[in-house]
Design a protein around this motif. Structure first.
Motif, mmCIF file in Angstrom:
data_model
loop_
_atom_site.group_PDB
_atom_site.id
_atom_site.type_symbol
_atom_site.label_atom_id
_atom_site.label_comp_id
_atom_site.label_asym_id
_atom_site.label_seq_id
_atom_site.Cartn_x
_atom_site.Cartn_y
_atom_site.Cartn_z
ATOM 1 N N ASP A 1 0.799 -1.223 0.000
ATOM 2 C CA ASP A 1 0.000 0.000 0.000
ATOM 3 C C ASP A 1 0.835 1.279 0.000
ATOM 4 O OD1 ASP A 1 -2.177 -1.638 0.027
ATOM 5 O OD2 ASP A 1 -2.594 -1.410 2.170
ATOM 6 N N THR A 2 2.061 1.212 0.496
ATOM 7 C CA THR A 2 2.907 2.407 0.535
ATOM 8 C C THR A 2 3.163 2.959 -0.862
ATOM 9 O OG1 THR A 2 3.987 1.614 2.552
ATOM 10 C CG2 THR A 2 5.132 3.322 1.307
ATOM 11 N N ALA A 3 3.203 2.078 -1.852
ATOM 12 C CA ALA A 3 3.460 2.507 -3.231
ATOM 13 C C ALA A 3 2.182 2.869 -3.976
ATOM 14 C CB ALA A 3 4.196 1.405 -3.990
ATOM 15 N N ALA A 4 1.026 2.720 -3.348
ATOM 16 C CA ALA A 4 -0.246 2.893 -4.053
ATOM 17 C C ALA A 4 -0.430 4.301 -4.606
ATOM 18 C CB ALA A 4 -1.406 2.533 -3.129
ATOM 19 N N SER A 5 -0.041 5.313 -3.851
ATOM 20 C CA SER A 5 -0.207 6.694 -4.326
ATOM 21 C C SER A 5 0.634 6.948 -5.568
ATOM 22 C CB SER A 5 0.179 7.680 -3.219
ATOM 23 O OG SER A 5 -0.733 7.616 -2.149
ATOM 24 N N ALA A 6 1.847 6.413 -5.594
ATOM 25 C CA ALA A 6 2.714 6.576 -6.768
ATOM 26 C C ALA A 6 2.128 5.853 -7.976
ATOM 27 C CB ALA A 6 4.112 6.050 -6.456
#
Length: 335
Positions: free
Chosen positions: A43-48
């Protein structure tokens, strides 16, 4: 950049590496396909990912299957997908996005008019999100294939099939429907087969690994006597038995559309297999037939050998007929 490749297996992409990678790729306008499956992206990469999908105007295929995205991450990514006008194939299989993540994707498909294929196998979807996808497909005119294998269904299984059947009565775009491992039983399957008697566009149907028994096999056979669109049918790992297979074989005597048929591991015995062999002698459309894992007798094996010699159009099968002291038997053929 597939994480299960020998080069990356011990150095799979993490969230921070994914973010850095997408920042670089965003500046390359010619990138059309990205495959970062089988990594450690969460989820940490979801915004990117969401920003990339919203901003990049050339991307056509994005495969992030078998990573670690949850409901939260998928909710973020769908924000970018709503405004994307180029992506055609989105594969998120093997991520535990859950029922709510599926609902978010279904809502996105109400706005997205470019998506042609979406893969959601092994995503822990629930019955509610399956119903949402079938409802969206009543009006979505771009999606051509949807893969919904192995959802988490504790209830409403029958209701999901009713909704998909209703969708197939009006949808004229969907070509490929994967409902494998959906706990489908004969009484639920009837809704689907009745709709398929009238559907004129679905070509590929995957019902592998359900709970379809003899009556269900017979329903499929009766449907194939009427349906003029289906070309690929996967019924492997069910239990259609002799009479289910016999009804399908009877349909293949006249059906000129089915090209690929898979009935592996279905508890089919001599009656069904002999009927299928007889159908092959008259059918000139079938190109691939998979029947391994059924109950061959010397008589049915011999009948299949005769059919293979007679049918010059058959290109692929998963058995080879062998004779030992004049007695026919089958062995698995792996190509």
């Amino acid at each position: 950049l597939v994480g299960r490749s020998s080069e990356l297996f011990n150095n799979r992409i993490t969230d921070l590496q994914c973010i850095a990678l997408l920042e670089v790729l965003e500046a390359i306008s010619t990138v059309e396909t990205i495959n970062i499956s089988y990594n450690r992206i969460g989820d940490t990469a979801a915004s990117a990912i969401s920003r990339f999908l919203e901003a990049h105007d050339a991307i056509k295929t994005f495969d992030i299957s078998f990573n670690r995205l949850s409901t939260e991450g998928m909710t973020t990514i769908t924000n970018g997908l709503r405004n994307n006008t180029t992506l055609q194939v989105f594969n998120v299989s093997g991520n535990p996005i859950g029922n709510e993540g599926g609902m978010q994707l279904a809502e996105m498909l109400q706005m997205n008019n470019s998506m042609k294929a979406i893969h959601l196998n092994d995503c822990e979807l629930g019955a509610e999100s399956l119903i949402a996808f079938s409802t969206v497909l009543l009006t979505n005119v771009s999606l051509e294939e949807i893969h919904l294998s192995n959802p988490r269904l504790a209830s409403l299984q029958g209701e999901t099939l009713i909704h998909f059947a209703t969708m197939l009565l009006s949808n004229t775009t969907l070509i490929n429907l994967d409902l494998s491992k959906n706990k489908i039983r004969d009484n639920q399957l009837e809704h689907l087969t009745e709709a398929l008697k009238r559907n004129k566009t679905l070509k590929i149907l995957n019902l592998r690994g359900n709970e379809i028994a003899v009556q269900g096999g017979m329903m499929i056979g009766r449907m194939l006597k009427i349906n003029k669109a289906l070309t690929n049918i996967n019924l492997s790992a069910n239990q259609i038995g002799d009479y289910g297979c016999h009804e399908i074989a009877q349909a293949l005597q006249t059906n000129k559309q089915v090209v690929n048929l898979n009935i592996c591991y279905n508890g089919v015995g001599a009656l069904g297999l002999t009927s299928l062999a007889a159908a092959l002698q008259n059918n000139t459309t079938i190109r691939s037939l998979f029947v391994w894992g059924n109950k061959f007798t010397p008589e049915s094996a011999d009948a299949m050998a005769v059919a293979f010699k007679t049918n010059e159009m058959l290109e692929e099968t998963d058995i080879v007929v062998c004779y030992v002291d004049g007695v026919a038997g089958v062995a698995q053929h792996n190509g």
